[in-house]
Design an enzyme around this catalytic site. Structure first.
Site, PDB file in Angstrom:
ATOM      1  CG  ASP A  78      -9.978   0.789   4.928  1.00  0.00           C
ATOM      2  OD1 ASP A  78      -9.571   0.090   3.681  1.00  0.00           O
ATOM      3  OD2 ASP A  78      -8.932   0.380   5.231  1.00  0.00           O
ATOM      4  CD  GLN A 111      -3.560  -4.366   6.519  1.00  0.00           C
ATOM      5  OE1 GLN A 111      -3.668  -3.028   6.034  1.00  0.00           O
ATOM      6  NE2 GLN A 111      -4.016  -5.389   6.793  1.00  0.00           N
ATOM      7  CE  LYS A 124      -4.241  -2.298   2.324  1.00  0.00           C
ATOM      8  NZ  LYS A 124      -4.712  -2.923   3.482  1.00  0.00           N
TER       9      LYS A 124
END
Ligand code: NDP
Length: 307
Positions: free
Chosen positions: A120, A97, A53
């Site tokens: 997200d 994460q 990422k």
């Protein structure tokens, strides 16, 4: 009939190029878009995902930083870091994460991220926005799948869509996005009765299950579009032969690495019965990272226009 491959690498590259262009445009305001990734603990898979990422975001001209905390981190320490990132003007997007180590409740910390920095789209406010069809950040995997449909000219409106898997990360948001695009949606899970019969109804069949090659030919309507989100390891030769026949490249990969990746849908059935399908690997995976970049830039632009 052999279905057309929906090439996630190619589509993902196009999404990334657009995000890079938008990042360049944003940077004219004085600084690049900023992404902060928080990694707690030492889960090896998470470390690999985070590295990927960060690399992709740098390539797109996004300023990115990783905050690594040990598995022994106490809740107040993680909360303190998220609060600092929430306040940091140069950070437009925060990614926590998952999974978190035992003892840290993911839902508590996802809700601590400012909704306008929640890359997200997992904050309850953004989940509500998604349900209501309001603009806001959307989970990257389902958002990437919808972007793929748009770019590949796959008609969602009026179609019958079946989604197998009801996770908060993939299945549920994907079902909502399909619904907002006027598909007639059925959302299936482990208690669905006669799953193959329900799946056979689908013009668009999406699977996010986590079971190697579980969905077989009897569940795929001839000519359906099949999107296979599953990323599973096939770890013995008999399975690899069952899933891929005598595909020598796959067998070689399996012998080299001790496993090969397979989706939730049987690869031969998917190729032979669908009109278009996402391969595993190289289908949905690259779309997910590409949408992280697109979401980061979109959050930066939205915060700038709010000022
Ligand atoms: P979860 O484990 O959170 O959810 C799995 C879902 O599948 C659940 O809703 C479960 O039902 C359902 N399910 C399990 N077994 C069956 C069954 N036998 N029949 C019908 N439904 C079943 O998984 P995720 O959504 O997080 O991930 C799913 C897969 O997608 C995994 O392989 C993961 O690695 C992959 N993935 C890939 C990404 C990518 O970028 N390519 C991104 C995210 C995930 P129930 O709710 O009833 O338990």
């Amino acid at each position: 009939m052999a279905g057309r491959i929906l090439d996630g690498k190619k589509i993902g590259a196009a999404i990334r190029a657009d995000a890079a262009e938008a990042a360049r445009e944003f940077a004219r305001s004085g600084r690049p878009p900023g992404l902060a990734v928080v990694l707690v603990g030492d889960d090896p898979a998470s470390a690999i995902y985070v590295r990927g990422k960060i690399k992709a975001s740098r390539e797109a001209g996004i300023s990115s930083e990783t905050h690594r905390l040990p598995a022994t981190t106490a809740a107040p320490e993680l909360a303190g870091l998220l609060d600092r990132l929430n306040r940091d003007e140069a950070v437009d997007a925060i990614l926590l994460q998952l999974p978190l180590p035992d003892g840290l409740d993911a839902s508590e910390f996802l809700a601590r991220i400012r909704p306008d920095k929640d890359v997200d789209g997992f904050h309850p406010e953004n989940v509500g926005r998604l349900v209501a069809g309001l603009p806001g950040p959307c989970p990257c995997t389902p958002a990437g799948i919808m972007e793929m449909f748009r770019r590949e000219g796959i008609e969602v409106k009026g179609s019958r869509a079946v989604v197998v898997g009801r996770s908060d990360i993939v299945g549920k948001p994907l079902a909502l996005l399909l619904l907002h695009q006027h598909a007639t949606v059925t959302l299936c899970h482990s208690r669905t009765r006669d799953l193959p019969a329900v799946c056979r109804e689908a013009d668009i069949l999406c699977t996010a299950i986590g079971r190697p090659a579980m969905v077989r030919a009897d569940a795929i309507r001839e000519g359906a579009v099949v999107v296979d989100v599953g990323m599973n390891r096939a770890e013995n030769e008999a399975d690899v032969r069952d899933f891929f026949g005598d595909d020598e490249k796959r067998l070689a990969r399996f012998r080299r690495n001790g496993y090969t990746l397979v989706g939730d849908v049987h690869p031969v059935a998917m190729r032979e019965r669908s009109s278009a399908y996402t391969p595993v690997p190289g289908g949905v995976g690259p779309l997910t990272i590409a949408m992280l970049l697109a979401n980061t830039v979109a959050l930066a632009v939205a915060r700038q226009s709010d000022r």
